[in-house]
Enzyme design. Structure first.
Site, PDB file in Angstrom:
ATOM      1  N   ASP A  58       0.848  -1.195   0.000  1.00 39.46           N
ATOM      2  CA  ASP A  58       0.000   0.000   0.000  1.00 39.46           C
ATOM      3  C   ASP A  58       0.881   1.242   0.000  1.00 39.46           C
ATOM      4  OD1 ASP A  58      -2.931   0.598   0.060  1.00 39.46           O
ATOM      5  OD2 ASP A  58      -2.340   1.840   1.755  1.00 39.46           O
ATOM      6  N   SER A  76     -17.306  -5.077 -11.878  1.00 40.43           N
ATOM      7  CA  SER A  76     -17.780  -4.255 -10.772  1.00 40.43           C
ATOM      8  C   SER A  76     -18.886  -4.936  -9.985  1.00 40.43           C
ATOM      9  CB  SER A  76     -18.292  -2.916 -11.305  1.00 40.43           C
ATOM     10  OG  SER A  76     -19.534  -3.103 -11.972  1.00 40.43           O
ATOM     11  N   CYS A  77     -19.196  -4.352  -8.849  1.00 32.85           N
ATOM     12  CA  CYS A  77     -20.248  -4.897  -7.983  1.00 32.85           C
ATOM     13  C   CYS A  77     -21.582  -4.986  -8.712  1.00 32.85           C
ATOM     14  CB  CYS A  77     -20.382  -4.024  -6.740  1.00 32.85           C
ATOM     15  SG  CYS A  77     -20.572  -2.246  -7.087  1.00 32.85           S
ATOM     16  N   ASN A  78     -21.994  -3.916  -9.359  1.00 34.57           N
ATOM     17  CA  ASN A  78     -23.275  -3.924 -10.050  1.00 34.57           C
ATOM     18  C   ASN A  78     -23.291  -4.922 -11.196  1.00 34.57           C
ATOM     19  OD1 ASN A  78     -24.886  -1.919  -8.639  1.00 34.57           O
ATOM     20  ND2 ASN A  78     -23.461  -0.390  -9.421  1.00 34.57           N
ATOM     21  N   ASP A 114     -18.349   5.366  -0.848  1.00 35.37           N
ATOM     22  CA  ASP A 114     -18.124   4.410   0.224  1.00 35.37           C
ATOM     23  C   ASP A 114     -18.378   5.081   1.569  1.00 35.37           C
ATOM     24  OD1 ASP A 114     -17.396   2.303  -1.425  1.00 35.37           O
ATOM     25  OD2 ASP A 114     -15.291   2.923  -1.480  1.00 35.37           O
ATOM     26  N   HIS A 145     -26.230  -0.472  -3.112  1.00 35.93           N
ATOM     27  CA  HIS A 145     -26.978  -0.167  -4.335  1.00 35.93           C
ATOM     28  C   HIS A 145     -28.315  -0.907  -4.313  1.00 35.93           C
ATOM     29  CE1 HIS A 145     -23.195   1.432  -5.700  1.00 35.93           C
ATOM     30  NE2 HIS A 145     -22.644   0.242  -5.879  1.00 35.93           N
ATOM     31  N   ASN A 203     -21.618  -3.137  -2.484  1.00 35.80           N
ATOM     32  CA  ASN A 203     -20.517  -2.971  -3.438  1.00 35.80           C
ATOM     33  C   ASN A 203     -19.149  -3.226  -2.818  1.00 35.80           C
ATOM     34  OD1 ASN A 203     -20.307  -0.372  -2.046  1.00 35.80           O
ATOM     35  ND2 ASN A 203     -19.037   0.266  -3.767  1.00 35.80           N
TER      36      ASN A 203
END
Length: 351
Positions: A38, A144-146, A176, A225, A306
């Site tokens: 990171d 992606s999440c969606n 977020d 979402h 998400n």
């Protein structure tokens, strides 16, 4: 490269996805976490070492900054990559695309997230739809999440021979939760400027046969979402037949308003009560008692977390690239068991 049956996994980027991927990897009986890289030297990096994970700086400069902050640093990203079989890139949008050259130079298999374009890897991943074509590849992109939620639900209908075309409206959370003080929207709605929104074409990168159009609007909340779908079926069907199709996916949780799960916040509270880390909802939470079938038209709604839905997909993508588990059902079952996916069904008295 690892010579044991356990794959060594590096995680580059320790944000909302990276920390969940790192935790999930440690729960697998065929994987070890090689370490986390990171750029941060604040509380987030301290969480890495507190959990016992090896911490690496993205560059030598980041290593020095971390050391000056009193952190125990094992080295730089280059060092981490030398010890791993696969790297999961969870860096911010567009950063991963720049890291790909390094991964290819190192000859290491890699996974990027849905913020990157399909062309970065030439393959887009959802376990229930494209696992087989990812086996043995050098790289893939977990969508992606969606998009993940769309492919899961539409694939279930497609496999049942029920899907003709799908049209969806997505209410997307603004940001977020941990970053809600930095931006997002308040007291307004922000529609995406184009129809279709990007999620429909993205789903077609996983399954080009999908006839899907999406519209999206950003809303002033940060929990999850919410999707509404209108689907034309291949023929008239009964509600139970449609629900049976959704039940074939172990990552679709059929929930009910009648159980008090009347909004996304109550579903998140259920995840907390189940003891899920970070209140993670790995499944698509689809309201079965709201679902309606009128002849060959289907209408339903579901919730997408998400921060969590792509985590099991990422674990499966690792196995696919490594190639030791070639059967998608075997990998999905292993991942689900390790992460407790399915516990929601038991808590609600079955599906």
């Amino acid at each position: 490269m690892s010579t044991s049956s356990r794959s060594r996994i590096a995680v580059n980027g320790y944000g909302v996805i990276g920390k969940r991927v790192a935790d999930a990897v440690t729960q697998q009986n065929d994987m070890d976490l090689a370490g986390v890289s990171d750029v941060s030297a604040d509380w987030r990096a301290r969480m890495v070492t507190q959990k016992g994970y090896r911490l690496f700086g993205a560059t030598d400069e980041h290593v020095r900054t971390m050391q000056n902050a009193g952190l125990d640093v094992a080295g730089a990203l280059d060092d981490l990559l030398e010890t791993a079989d696969v790297v999961v890139d969870c860096t911010p949008k567009h950063v991963a695309a720049k890291n790909v050259e390094l991964y290819r130079q190192k000859g290491i298999k890699f996974i990027v997230q849905g913020g990157e374009k399909h062309e970065v890897t030439g393959h887009s991943f959802v376990a229930e739809a494209s696992y087989a074509s990812a086996v043995g590849r050098d790289s893939t992109r977990v969508v992606s999440c969606n998009t993940t939620s769309m492919v899961r639900t539409l694939a279930a209908l497609k496999h049942a021979g029920l899907l003709r075309r799908a049209r969806g409206t997505l209410m997307r959370r603004a940001t977020d939760p941990w970053e809600s003080h930095l931006g997002g929207i308040m007291n307004t709605l922000a529609p995406e400027p184009e129809i279709p929104s990007h999620q429909g074409p993205d789903a077609q990168s996983v399954d080009p046969e999908l006839d899907v159009v999406t519209m999206a609007v950003k809303v002033p909340e940060t929990l999850a979402h919410l999707h509404y779908w209108a689907v034309q079926l291949t023929r008239p069907a009964e509600k139970d037949e449609v629900l049976d199709a959704f039940r074939t996916s172990p990552r679709i949780a059929l929930i009910q308003m009648a159980d008090g799960l009347t909004a996304i916040n109550s579903v998140k509270e259920l995840m907390a009560d189940l003891g899920r880390p970070h209140d993670n909802l790995y499944e698509v939470a689809l309201w079965s008692d709201m679902l309606k079938v009128e002849g060959d038209e289907l209408f339903y709604a579901y919730m997408v977390d998400n921060q969590a839905i792509v985590i099991p997909e990422t674990v499966d993508a690792i196995r696919a690239l490594i190639g030791q588990v070639r059967d998608p059902h075997e990998s999905i079952a292993k991942t689900n068991a390790a992460l407790g996916i399915g516990a929601i069904f038991d808590a609600l008295g079955g599906r």
